[in-house]
Design a protein around this motif. Structure first.
Motif, PDB file in Angstrom:
ATOM      1  N   SER A 378       0.824  -1.206   0.000  1.00 12.84           N
ATOM      2  CA  SER A 378       0.000   0.000   0.000  1.00 12.84           C
ATOM      3  C   SER A 378       0.864   1.264   0.000  1.00 12.84           C
ATOM      4  O   SER A 378       1.806   1.393   0.787  1.00 12.84           O
ATOM      5  CB  SER A 378      -0.916   0.019   1.223  1.00 12.84           C
ATOM      6  N   LEU A 379       0.520   2.211  -0.876  1.00 14.67           N
ATOM      7  CA  LEU A 379       1.212   3.494  -0.927  1.00 14.67           C
ATOM      8  C   LEU A 379       0.582   4.532  -0.006  1.00 14.67           C
ATOM      9  O   LEU A 379       1.044   5.670   0.049  1.00 14.67           O
ATOM     10  CB  LEU A 379       1.227   4.017  -2.361  1.00 14.67           C
ATOM     11  N   GLU A 380      -0.465   4.142   0.715  1.00 21.87           N
ATOM     12  CA  GLU A 380      -1.117   5.035   1.669  1.00 21.87           C
ATOM     13  C   GLU A 380      -0.309   5.108   2.963  1.00 21.87           C
ATOM     14  O   GLU A 380       0.456   4.198   3.302  1.00 21.87           O
ATOM     15  CB  GLU A 380      -2.530   4.540   1.971  1.00 21.87           C
ATOM     16  N   VAL A 385       3.324   0.802  13.514  1.00 21.19           N
ATOM     17  CA  VAL A 385       3.218  -0.349  14.409  1.00 21.19           C
ATOM     18  C   VAL A 385       4.618  -0.885  14.663  1.00 21.19           C
ATOM     19  O   VAL A 385       5.598  -0.452  14.051  1.00 21.19           O
ATOM     20  CB  VAL A 385       2.311  -1.444  13.808  1.00 21.19           C
ATOM     21  N   ASP A 386       4.730  -1.851  15.573  1.00 20.56           N
ATOM     22  CA  ASP A 386       6.047  -2.393  15.913  1.00 20.56           C
ATOM     23  C   ASP A 386       6.751  -3.013  14.717  1.00 20.56           C
ATOM     24  O   ASP A 386       7.988  -3.067  14.668  1.00 20.56           O
ATOM     25  CB  ASP A 386       5.910  -3.441  17.022  1.00 20.56           C
ATOM     26  N   SER A 387       5.992  -3.505  13.763  1.00 23.30           N
ATOM     27  CA  SER A 387       6.597  -4.179  12.610  1.00 23.30           C
ATOM     28  C   SER A 387       6.883  -3.228  11.448  1.00 23.30           C
ATOM     29  O   SER A 387       7.199  -3.677  10.349  1.00 23.30           O
ATOM     30  CB  SER A 387       5.686  -5.313  12.125  1.00 23.30           C
ATOM     31  N   GLY A 413      10.760   5.594   0.520  1.00 21.62           N
ATOM     32  CA  GLY A 413      10.450   5.249   1.897  1.00 21.62           C
ATOM     33  C   GLY A 413       9.005   4.838   2.087  1.00 21.62           C
ATOM     34  O   GLY A 413       8.152   5.051   1.212  1.00 21.62           O
ATOM     35  N   ILE A 414       8.709   4.271   3.224  1.00 21.37           N
ATOM     36  CA  ILE A 414       7.339   3.939   3.610  1.00 21.37           C
ATOM     37  C   ILE A 414       6.673   5.231   4.087  1.00 21.37           C
ATOM     38  O   ILE A 414       7.260   5.969   4.885  1.00 21.37           O
ATOM     39  CB  ILE A 414       7.359   2.859   4.704  1.00 21.37           C
ATOM     40  N   PRO A 415       5.466   5.561   3.632  1.00 16.16           N
ATOM     41  CA  PRO A 415       4.880   6.878   3.943  1.00 16.16           C
ATOM     42  C   PRO A 415       4.856   7.210   5.430  1.00 16.16           C
ATOM     43  O   PRO A 415       5.155   8.351   5.816  1.00 16.16           O
ATOM     44  CB  PRO A 415       3.459   6.766   3.370  1.00 16.16           C
ATOM     45  N   GLU A 416       4.485   6.263   6.276  1.00 13.07           N
ATOM     46  CA  GLU A 416       4.433   6.533   7.717  1.00 13.07           C
ATOM     47  C   GLU A 416       5.803   6.438   8.387  1.00 13.07           C
ATOM     48  O   GLU A 416       5.952   6.739   9.569  1.00 13.07           O
ATOM     49  CB  GLU A 416       3.450   5.584   8.408  1.00 13.07           C
ATOM     50  N   SER A 417       6.820   6.009   7.635  1.00 12.86           N
ATOM     51  CA  SER A 417       8.169   5.870   8.179  1.00 12.86           C
ATOM     52  C   SER A 417       9.181   6.287   7.117  1.00 12.86           C
ATOM     53  O   SER A 417       9.882   5.457   6.536  1.00 12.86           O
ATOM     54  CB  SER A 417       8.408   4.418   8.616  1.00 12.86           C
ATOM     55  N   PRO A 418       9.269   7.594   6.814  1.00  9.06           N
ATOM     56  CA  PRO A 418      10.152   8.049   5.731  1.00  9.06           C
ATOM     57  C   PRO A 418      11.617   7.757   6.025  1.00  9.06           C
ATOM     58  O   PRO A 418      12.038   7.649   7.188  1.00  9.06           O
ATOM     59  CB  PRO A 418       9.887   9.548   5.670  1.00  9.06           C
ATOM     60  N   ILE A 419      12.382   7.608   4.981  1.00  6.64           N
ATOM     61  CA  ILE A 419      13.839   7.488   5.108  1.00  6.64           C
ATOM     62  C   ILE A 419      14.360   8.832   5.617  1.00  6.64           C
ATOM     63  O   ILE A 419      14.089   9.871   5.025  1.00  6.64           O
ATOM     64  CB  ILE A 419      14.456   7.147   3.742  1.00  6.64           C
ATOM     65  N   GLU A 420      15.118   8.809   6.702  1.00  2.36           N
ATOM     66  CA  GLU A 420      15.437  10.061   7.401  1.00  2.36           C
ATOM     67  C   GLU A 420      16.932  10.223   7.626  1.00  2.36           C
ATOM     68  O   GLU A 420      17.624   9.285   8.022  1.00  2.36           O
ATOM     69  CB  GLU A 420      14.706  10.091   8.740  1.00  2.36           C
ATOM     70  N   GLY A 421      17.417  11.444   7.380  1.00  2.00           N
ATOM     71  CA  GLY A 421      18.801  11.773   7.705  1.00  2.00           C
ATOM     72  C   GLY A 421      19.791  11.213   6.702  1.00  2.00           C
ATOM     73  O   GLY A 421      20.654  10.411   7.052  1.00  2.00           O
ATOM     74  N   VAL A 422      19.692  11.656   5.438  1.00  2.00           N
ATOM     75  CA  VAL A 422      20.574  11.164   4.376  1.00  2.00           C
ATOM     76  C   VAL A 422      21.424  12.316   3.847  1.00  2.00           C
ATOM     77  O   VAL A 422      20.905  13.390   3.542  1.00  2.00           O
ATOM     78  CB  VAL A 422      19.770  10.547   3.216  1.00  2.00           C
ATOM     79  N   THR A 458      11.389   9.559  -2.861  1.00  2.00           N
ATOM     80  CA  THR A 458       9.994   9.628  -2.434  1.00  2.00           C
ATOM     81  C   THR A 458       9.906   9.217  -0.966  1.00  2.00           C
ATOM     82  O   THR A 458      10.528   8.239  -0.543  1.00  2.00           O
ATOM     83  CB  THR A 458       9.113   8.683  -3.277  1.00  2.00           C
ATOM     84  N   ASN A 459       9.132   9.964  -0.193  1.00  2.00           N
ATOM     85  CA  ASN A 459       8.963   9.687   1.240  1.00  2.00           C
ATOM     86  C   ASN A 459      10.311   9.698   1.965  1.00  2.00           C
ATOM     87  O   ASN A 459      10.722   8.726   2.588  1.00  2.00           O
ATOM     88  CB  ASN A 459       8.253   8.345   1.463  1.00  2.00           C
ATOM     89  N   VAL A 460      10.994  10.848   1.854  1.00  2.00           N
ATOM     90  CA  VAL A 460      12.253  11.035   2.570  1.00  2.00           C
ATOM     91  C   VAL A 460      12.171  12.305   3.410  1.00  2.00           C
ATOM     92  O   VAL A 460      11.342  13.179   3.156  1.00  2.00           O
ATOM     93  CB  VAL A 460      13.464  11.110   1.607  1.00  2.00           C
TER      94      VAL A 460
END
Length: 537
Positions: A378-380, A385-387, A413-422, A458-460
């Motif tokens: 899902s792209l939403e 969650v823990d996983s 990145g995953i929308p709710e968990s963007p790739i961070e600090g690059v 995307t999603n960073v």
């Protein structure tokens, strides 16, 4: 060698002391033979010590120093390329274990065998010209499952060389292990033997050997500590399935250096188990150094994941060359995997003929379970969650990539968990001008193949790109969507169609762009859609 030249040295006492000390077990077999030869040479040349006494004790010296060396051919093992030596080699190992350890020595020859299980304080030494030929009988590789190791997820055959819960073990020499994977490659299941399988071990050294035709992953230390792998060569056919090179999984304090890897899948992969690996995911893969390696073919050069449920952190990758590895740096995961990948530093890499030099992919599609597919793909933006996997803190510098086919860089990145600090600093990338077939920059659920594209993000969040020199094929140098906190400073774009914007932004906020020389060469620096807080200087 002091005592050879000291006329007052009590040589007989030294041999007796040395014999009792047990330190002889740490010496190399070849050194012992050379030492005895030196003693004889000293006598022949008339060295000023008491040579009659010296010569009297040479047989004792050779015998004492040979304690702990187990030449397999002296125990009924045949290097004739046809006799199955599985039981005979096991007997040699058992004898060494009774001795408290030692060196299992293979002189030149071709030795057919199933699993060789080494124990603590042992060295498996393959002399130049020695070849281990993996047995073609699956029964020679005992099954490992959760009845053997609690929490073990898969049902797998034991490795060709294996160890479990051991310490101070070495696999060394200039010889070869031929996994004869052609007997296994028709079946792509995970039950196939690894070539080296070292589970819950400490103080491991793998040095100098060559491994070819691995049935599956080649070097696979699992939940082990203080692992050194240096100067080895791995060669598996480019079309051999899942024949990764070096895969530390759930390991700590790992040092990989000076290796040449040419395989049918990922060259080096850092893993820490899936969500179902109850044994492995208890251990992060951490404190890893990878340096001075050359990597050829395969799907990725240095890879993290997708098995990363235990986390991967504190990794340095430096001074490596990738050629034709599909992707260079390849980091992959998806929802349900969980785990954190953080503090990864990448420096001084050269790549040629790759699909995409740098990939961070939160939508890795391979092996996804049917009941997880809808959520994983899902792209939403879904609830955390823990996983949900986390990616943060990547520093990538001094990378040159030539003849790139698909895209210069791909991060999704995953929308709710963007790739961070690059941070990407001093990145030089030239796209192939002759490639005609689009390729996948990453194996995702949704994106199609690409040809000659730029940096795709995307999603960073919190990304800095500086000192970028890039050529594309009718595409923006940098395209960013659904992201925030972006800084771009110092881009040189070559051969870009003047009607194409150098930087394309969509649904992206808080952006700083320093044009520099960029504005001199193109008509439009930035094209933005539904963005806010964009500063261009």
């Amino acid at each position: 060698m002091f005592f050879i030249y000291n006329t007052k040295y009590d040589f007989a006492k030294h041999v007796k002391t040395y014999s009792a000390s047990g330190t002889n077990k740490m010496l190399d077999y070849a050194f012992r033979s050379k030492f005895a030869a030196i003693c004889r040479l000293s006598f022949a040349s008339g060295t000023s010590c008491n040579m009659k006494i010296l010569m009297r004790f040479i047989p004792q010296l050779e015998a004492a120093m040979s304690t702990g060396i187990f030449d397999v051919t002296k125990y009924g093992v045949l290097g004739d390329a046809k006799t199955n030596n599985t039981k005979a080699i096991k007997a040699v190992v058992e004898q060494a274990e009774k001795n408290g350890g030692g060196t299992i020595y293979f002189p030149p020859g071709e030795y057919v065998t199933g699993s060789i299980e080494i124990k603590s304080n042992m060295t498996l030494y393959l002399e130049s010209g020695a070849v281990i030929l993996a047995s073609e009988n699956p029964n020679d590789y005992p099954i490992v499952d959760d009845t053997v190791i609690k929490g073990w997820r898969n049902i797998t055959h034991s490795g060709i060389v294996k160890a479990y819960n051991c310490e101070n073990i070495s696999i060394r020499g200039r010889g070869k292990i031929d996994g004869r994977g052609q007997n296994w490659w028709h079946d792509t299941g995970e039950h196939r033997p690894r070539t080296l399988q070292l589970i819950s071990c400490r103080n491991i050294l793998i040095e100098g050997i060559t491994i070819v035709n691995s049935p599956m992953w080649t070097v696979h230390p699992i939940c082990s500590d203080n692992v050194t792998i240096t100067g080895i060569t791995i060669k598996n056919p480019a079309n051999s399935p899942n024949t990764d090179g070096i895969n530390p999984e759930g390991c700590s304090n790992v040092h990989i250096s000076n290796c040449h890897i040419d395989v049918g899948d990922d060259c080096i992969t850092l893993k820490s188990g899936t969500q179902d690996d109850l044994f492995i995911k208890q251990h992060a893969c951490e404190n890893i150094t990878i340096t001075n390696c050359t990597m050829v073919n395969g799907h990725g050069g240095v890879v993290i994941g997708s098995e990363m449920s235990g986390g991967v952190k504190n990794v340095t990758i430096s001074n490596c060359v990738f050629c034709g590895t599909d992707r260079g740096i390849r980091i992959k995961t998806r929802r349900f995997r969980g785990g954190v990948v953080e503090d990864i530093r990448i420096n001084n890499l050269i790549m040629t003929d790759v699909f995409c030099p740098i990939v961070i992919n939160g939508f890795y599609k391979c092996g996804c379970k049917e009941d997880e597919l809808a959520r994983a793909s899902s792209l939403e933006k879904l609830p955390l969650v823990d996983s949900t996997p986390l990616f943060k803190n990547f520093y990538i510098s001094n990378v040159t990539a030539r003849n790139v086919v698909a895209a210069a860089c791909y991060m999704y990145g995953i929308p709710e968990s963007p790739i961070e600090g690059v941070t990407i600093d001093n990145f030089v990338v030239d796209m192939s001008k002759t490639a005609t077939e689009p390729k996948e920059p990453a194996m995702t659920f949704h994106d199609s193949s690409m040809l000659g594209k730029g940096i795709k993000l995307t999603n960073v969040k919190d990304v800095t790109i500086k000192n970028l020199r890039i050529s594309t094929r009718d595409d923006s140098a940098v395209s960013i969507s659904n992201s925030e906190q972006i800084s771009i400073d110092g881009i040189i774009v070559n051969d870009l169609n003047k009607s194409i914007p150098a930087i394309k932004l969509e649904n992206t906020n808080d952006v700083y762009i320093a044009c520099g020389r960029l504005a001199e060469k193109i008509e439009k620096v930035v094209e933005q859609t539904n963005c806010s807080g964009v500063t261009v200087k």
